[in-house]
Design a protein around this motif. Structure first.
Motif, PDB file in Angstrom:
ATOM      1  N   LYS A  33       0.854  -1.184   0.000  1.00 19.10           N
ATOM      2  CA  LYS A  33       0.000   0.000   0.000  1.00 19.10           C
ATOM      3  C   LYS A  33       0.894   1.239   0.000  1.00 19.10           C
ATOM      4  O   LYS A  33       1.867   1.325   0.754  1.00 19.10           O
ATOM      5  CB  LYS A  33      -0.895  -0.008   1.231  1.00 19.10           C
ATOM      6  CG  LYS A  33      -1.828   1.184   1.292  1.00 19.10           C
ATOM      7  CD  LYS A  33      -2.697   1.119   2.538  1.00 19.10           C
ATOM      8  CE  LYS A  33      -3.469   2.392   2.727  1.00 19.10           C
ATOM      9  NZ  LYS A  33      -4.188   2.404   4.002  1.00 19.10           N
ATOM     10  N   LYS A  35       0.894   5.752  -0.470  1.00 21.07           N
ATOM     11  CA  LYS A  35       0.122   6.991  -0.406  1.00 21.07           C
ATOM     12  C   LYS A  35       0.263   7.713  -1.733  1.00 21.07           C
ATOM     13  O   LYS A  35       1.363   7.956  -2.199  1.00 21.07           O
ATOM     14  CB  LYS A  35       0.652   7.903   0.707  1.00 21.07           C
ATOM     15  CG  LYS A  35       0.336   7.418   2.086  1.00 21.07           C
ATOM     16  CD  LYS A  35      -1.036   7.893   2.459  1.00 21.07           C
ATOM     17  CE  LYS A  35      -1.329   7.574   3.913  1.00 21.07           C
ATOM     18  NZ  LYS A  35      -2.747   7.563   4.157  1.00 21.07           N
ATOM     19  N   ASP A  40      -4.902   6.473  -1.986  1.00 22.27           N
ATOM     20  CA  ASP A  40      -3.927   5.415  -1.734  1.00 22.27           C
ATOM     21  C   ASP A  40      -4.035   4.402  -2.871  1.00 22.27           C
ATOM     22  O   ASP A  40      -5.062   4.304  -3.539  1.00 22.27           O
ATOM     23  CB  ASP A  40      -4.216   4.719  -0.412  1.00 22.27           C
ATOM     24  CG  ASP A  40      -3.960   5.630   0.788  1.00 22.27           C
ATOM     25  OD1 ASP A  40      -3.372   6.703   0.599  1.00 22.27           O
ATOM     26  OD2 ASP A  40      -4.364   5.245   1.893  1.00 22.27           O
ATOM     27  N   ASP A  98     -12.196  -0.808   1.247  1.00 24.76           N
ATOM     28  CA  ASP A  98     -11.110   0.145   1.024  1.00 24.76           C
ATOM     29  C   ASP A  98      -9.769  -0.561   1.209  1.00 24.76           C
ATOM     30  O   ASP A  98      -9.717  -1.724   1.595  1.00 24.76           O
ATOM     31  CB  ASP A  98     -11.238   1.368   1.935  1.00 24.76           C
ATOM     32  CG  ASP A  98     -11.258   1.013   3.416  1.00 24.76           C
ATOM     33  OD1 ASP A  98     -10.507   0.109   3.836  1.00 24.76           O
ATOM     34  OD2 ASP A  98     -12.022   1.632   4.160  1.00 24.76           O
ATOM     35  N   LEU A  99      -8.704   0.147   0.941  1.00 26.37           N
ATOM     36  CA  LEU A  99      -7.375  -0.461   0.990  1.00 26.37           C
ATOM     37  C   LEU A  99      -6.943  -0.847   2.394  1.00 26.37           C
ATOM     38  O   LEU A  99      -6.103  -1.728   2.562  1.00 26.37           O
ATOM     39  CB  LEU A  99      -6.337   0.476   0.364  1.00 26.37           C
ATOM     40  CG  LEU A  99      -6.477   0.686  -1.137  1.00 26.37           C
ATOM     41  CD1 LEU A  99      -5.362   1.585  -1.647  1.00 26.37           C
ATOM     42  CD2 LEU A  99      -6.462  -0.625  -1.871  1.00 26.37           C
ATOM     43  N   ASP A 100      -7.520  -0.220   3.421  1.00 24.95           N
ATOM     44  CA  ASP A 100      -7.164  -0.606   4.788  1.00 24.95           C
ATOM     45  C   ASP A 100      -7.569  -2.049   5.067  1.00 24.95           C
ATOM     46  O   ASP A 100      -6.924  -2.740   5.846  1.00 24.95           O
ATOM     47  CB  ASP A 100      -7.810   0.343   5.805  1.00 24.95           C
ATOM     48  CG  ASP A 100      -7.177   1.725   5.749  1.00 24.95           C
ATOM     49  OD1 ASP A 100      -5.988   1.826   5.364  1.00 24.95           O
ATOM     50  OD2 ASP A 100      -7.869   2.710   6.071  1.00 24.95           O
ATOM     51  N   ASP A 101      -8.633  -2.523   4.429  1.00 24.50           N
ATOM     52  CA  ASP A 101      -9.061  -3.910   4.601  1.00 24.50           C
ATOM     53  C   ASP A 101      -8.109  -4.889   3.906  1.00 24.50           C
ATOM     54  O   ASP A 101      -8.167  -6.084   4.154  1.00 24.50           O
ATOM     55  CB  ASP A 101     -10.471  -4.119   4.043  1.00 24.50           C
ATOM     56  CG  ASP A 101     -11.520  -3.413   4.883  1.00 24.50           C
ATOM     57  OD1 ASP A 101     -11.222  -3.053   6.039  1.00 24.50           O
ATOM     58  OD2 ASP A 101     -12.632  -3.212   4.379  1.00 24.50           O
ATOM     59  N   ARG A 103      -5.005  -5.243   4.382  1.00 22.62           N
ATOM     60  CA  ARG A 103      -3.974  -5.738   5.309  1.00 22.62           C
ATOM     61  C   ARG A 103      -4.193  -7.210   5.642  1.00 22.62           C
ATOM     62  O   ARG A 103      -3.274  -8.005   5.623  1.00 22.62           O
ATOM     63  CB  ARG A 103      -3.981  -4.887   6.566  1.00 22.62           C
ATOM     64  CG  ARG A 103      -2.977  -5.331   7.583  1.00 22.62           C
ATOM     65  CD  ARG A 103      -3.100  -4.470   8.838  1.00 22.62           C
ATOM     66  NE  ARG A 103      -2.092  -4.896   9.767  1.00 22.62           N
ATOM     67  CZ  ARG A 103      -1.122  -4.122  10.204  1.00 22.62           C
ATOM     68  NH1 ARG A 103      -1.035  -2.880   9.814  1.00 22.62           N
ATOM     69  NH2 ARG A 103      -0.252  -4.586  11.047  1.00 22.62           N
ATOM     70  N   PHE A 186       1.638  -2.417   5.052  1.00 22.82           N
ATOM     71  CA  PHE A 186       0.486  -1.530   5.219  1.00 22.82           C
ATOM     72  C   PHE A 186      -0.415  -2.016   6.315  1.00 22.82           C
ATOM     73  O   PHE A 186      -0.265  -3.020   6.882  1.00 22.82           O
ATOM     74  CB  PHE A 186      -0.308  -1.343   3.936  1.00 22.82           C
ATOM     75  CG  PHE A 186      -0.686  -2.612   3.240  1.00 22.82           C
ATOM     76  CD1 PHE A 186      -1.854  -3.285   3.562  1.00 22.82           C
ATOM     77  CD2 PHE A 186       0.115  -3.137   2.244  1.00 22.82           C
ATOM     78  CE1 PHE A 186      -2.209  -4.436   2.899  1.00 22.82           C
ATOM     79  CE2 PHE A 186      -0.241  -4.282   1.580  1.00 22.82           C
ATOM     80  CZ  PHE A 186      -1.405  -4.932   1.917  1.00 22.82           C
TER      81      PHE A 186
END
Length: 186
Positions: A33, A35, A40, A98-101, A103, A186
């Motif tokens: 991931k 920025k 992102d 989203d990209l946080d998921d 991980r 990330f």
């Protein structure tokens, strides 16, 4: 005296040269991931296993094997189609919210998976480069030749004694510790 262009000979002379147009079998080697200025994104590293399929199908040694391709996957409106293709190619029905998921999905869903990518050429800063145009699911013959390699395993096949490709690790487990995820980018 006339000269004939031989792409295989050229590939061996310049391991970083331009990959020919076509479809390649690739293993997802890394996913990180990053920025971006607006959104992102996921910087994806692919290792070529076979191809281009028109001239070097599975079972035919490719001079492009072990070469690298990189792709960017993001949730920006212009890139959603390719993000969806990537998830379908690895057998996951849809991208996470989203990209946080990502991980939690990185190792299980992406790393070590084999996919097909269609390569196109694009000029960037006056230099022609190979770019991933489209992601596709790998067909059964490709997956048989190049099975999934979860993180923490090597290319050495299991030894038949209940050990996985990670030497000394019982089948169904991984050499990597999943309790400590500090090495995940990330």
């Amino acid at each position: 005296m006339s000269r004939t262009f031989n792409p295989e000979a050229e590939a061996q002379k310049d391991p970083f040269g331009l990959l020919p147009l076509g479809t390649y079998a690739c293993r997802i080697a890394d996913l990180e991931k990053k920025k971006g200025a607006k959104d992102d994104y996921l910087n994806t590293e692919l290792s070529v296993l076979a191809g281009p399929m028109a001239t070097h199908p599975v079972g035919v040694k490719s001079p492009y094997a072990a070469r690298k391709l990189w792709d960017i996957l993001s949730y920006s409106p212009n890139a959603m189609a390719k993000l969806g293709q990537a998830f379908i190619a690895v057998g996951h029905p849809q991208p996470p919210r989203d990209l946080d998921d990502m991980r939690e999905m990185r190792d299980e869903v992406f790393l070590g998976r084999v996919v097909m990518v269609e390569v196109k050429h694009e000029t960037y800063n006056n230099e022609e480069q190979a770019k991933v145009r489209r992601w596709k699911a790998a067909p059964a013959d490709v997956l048989k030749q190049y099975p999934h390699q979860p993180p923490g395993t090597s290319h050495i096949p299991g030894n038949g004694n209940g050990e996985s490709a990670a030497v000394g690790v019982p089948s169904g487990t991984s050499a990597a510790s999943f309790d400590d995820d500090s090495d995940i980018p990330f």
